[in-house]
Write an enzyme that holds these catalytic residues in place. Sequence first.
Site, PDB file in Angstrom:
ATOM      1  N   HIS A  70       0.836  -1.185   0.000  1.00  0.00           N
ATOM      2  CA  HIS A  70       0.000   0.000   0.000  1.00  0.00           C
ATOM      3  C   HIS A  70       0.879   1.245   0.000  1.00  0.00           C
ATOM      4  O   HIS A  70       1.799   1.358   0.813  1.00  0.00           O
ATOM      5  CB  HIS A  70      -0.897   0.035   1.238  1.00  0.00           C
ATOM      6  CG  HIS A  70      -1.713  -1.204   1.431  1.00  0.00           C
ATOM      7  ND1 HIS A  70      -2.225  -1.572   2.651  1.00  0.00           N
ATOM      8  CD2 HIS A  70      -2.107  -2.176   0.566  1.00  0.00           C
ATOM      9  CE1 HIS A  70      -2.905  -2.697   2.527  1.00  0.00           C
ATOM     10  NE2 HIS A  70      -2.837  -3.091   1.264  1.00  0.00           N
ATOM     11  N   TYR A 133       3.390   2.237  13.533  1.00  0.00           N
ATOM     12  CA  TYR A 133       3.779   3.286  12.580  1.00  0.00           C
ATOM     13  C   TYR A 133       3.110   4.623  12.911  1.00  0.00           C
ATOM     14  O   TYR A 133       1.947   4.689  13.287  1.00  0.00           O
ATOM     15  CB  TYR A 133       3.492   2.869  11.139  1.00  0.00           C
ATOM     16  CG  TYR A 133       2.089   2.437  10.818  1.00  0.00           C
ATOM     17  CD1 TYR A 133       1.223   3.291  10.133  1.00  0.00           C
ATOM     18  CD2 TYR A 133       1.626   1.163  11.159  1.00  0.00           C
ATOM     19  CE1 TYR A 133      -0.073   2.890   9.810  1.00  0.00           C
ATOM     20  CE2 TYR A 133       0.345   0.760  10.846  1.00  0.00           C
ATOM     21  CZ  TYR A 133      -0.504   1.631  10.173  1.00  0.00           C
ATOM     22  OH  TYR A 133      -1.788   1.242   9.865  1.00  0.00           O
TER      23      TYR A 133
END
Length: 475
Positions: A70, A133
């Site tokens: 992605h 993240y």
Amino acid sequence: MTEFGKALASTATPIPGLVVWELPVHGDSRGWFKENWQREKMTAAGLPDFGPVQNNISFNDAVGTTRGIHAEPWDKWVSVATGRIFGAWVDLREGPTFGAVFTTEIDPSRAIFVPRGVGNAYQTLEPDTAYVYLVNDHWSPNASYTFLNLADETAAIEWPIALDDVEISEKDLAHPRLADVTPMAPRKTLVVGAAGQLGRALRGEFGEAGDVEYATRTELDLTAPGLSTARRWRDYGTIVNAAAYTAVDRAETPEGRRDAWAANVTAVSALARIAEAHGITLVHVSSDYVFDGTSDVPYTEDSPIAPLGVYGQTKAAADAVVATVPRHYILRTSWVVGEGGNFVRTMASLAERGIDPSVVDDQVGRLTFTTDIARAVRHLLTTDAEYGVYNVTGEGAPGTWAQVARRVFELTGNDPARVKPVSTDEYFASAQNPVAPRPRNSILDLAKLAATGFVPTDGDAALEAYLTAAKAPEA
């Protein structure tokens, strides 16, 4: 296995902007500790100050869990809290490195900075892996995403565990091969004030590229209350402010004062808030009018400002506002000439009509053609020059307005002696309306801009070319 005691260090990869970071991890019998994100230390070591706004954790039970590929329209700081992953990154941005691949393992002692548009995927190598993240934008269903199939033959990622033997979502299985991927476009550039002289020059410089937008005041009112939501601002990387109130004499009237402050300060403040909030580079054009003109040497970017009139005061205030934006360029100019009405066109018209003008001969400076300003804007942006203030004018010997007028008469085949030199006080002695004070010395030092590799156009050569183009018949 997590490695303890490493120093904070970075390693570049074949994908521009994708950087692996070694993280110090401190352990003892109780376990371990690390600073997963430490802005001051990491930016000092070279990590972009990307401004994270959201922290996400993906927990994976089983070995072999595979997610990706992605690419999102934001930057990511990827690390692991527990466990270990094999990570794969593919450049899905427009440009020469489209399709470039990098792979490595990440454990709690390593992290990676993933720039906008680089596809991200991983496969867990240990059970109970927590993939962490930080991102510098909030998730939005309206954002543009780009995807690549995990099994793409061109990328040819060598997964530690065969994809046939691991857990993959149906969505990831359905993503396109590289040949069918739509590359992620770069963050856009927005030019505001596109209908003005500088705006038209910027259109000529940047052209009609898909990642450049132009907006006039009617299309984007910078003083409107809805400006903060008028665009998806995170999609923009640069705003070039070519809009300004430049009627220096009218600014001395009550109505003009209000208009000047609204256009030159209130509107600029709104742009500055947007630029700071979304990590946008703000390019702003300033003026020699921020100085009082009493210096006997050219003004540098660090010279003290001391504006004489309302226009200069508004430009000085705007400079102070723009300077608070982390990513900013302020271009100070003087005696601007572009398409439309200006001093050079006026003198050429008077010369051709047989009118002998009186022109002030005690103000000294250099002409600045809008094409040079536009060229300087592109240069600073494309060379990643240090943010800050830069003087931008034409190059060559300075002169007075009367000397410029004489040169215009000469270049148009007229007698330059027809220009009568007068003092500023004489010129405005009979004025019926308020007159703005002018700086007598408008010479700007160009050394800082030249040090970036920019070569200003010779002022006299630019003037000759400008007049030649003005006389040329339209195609």
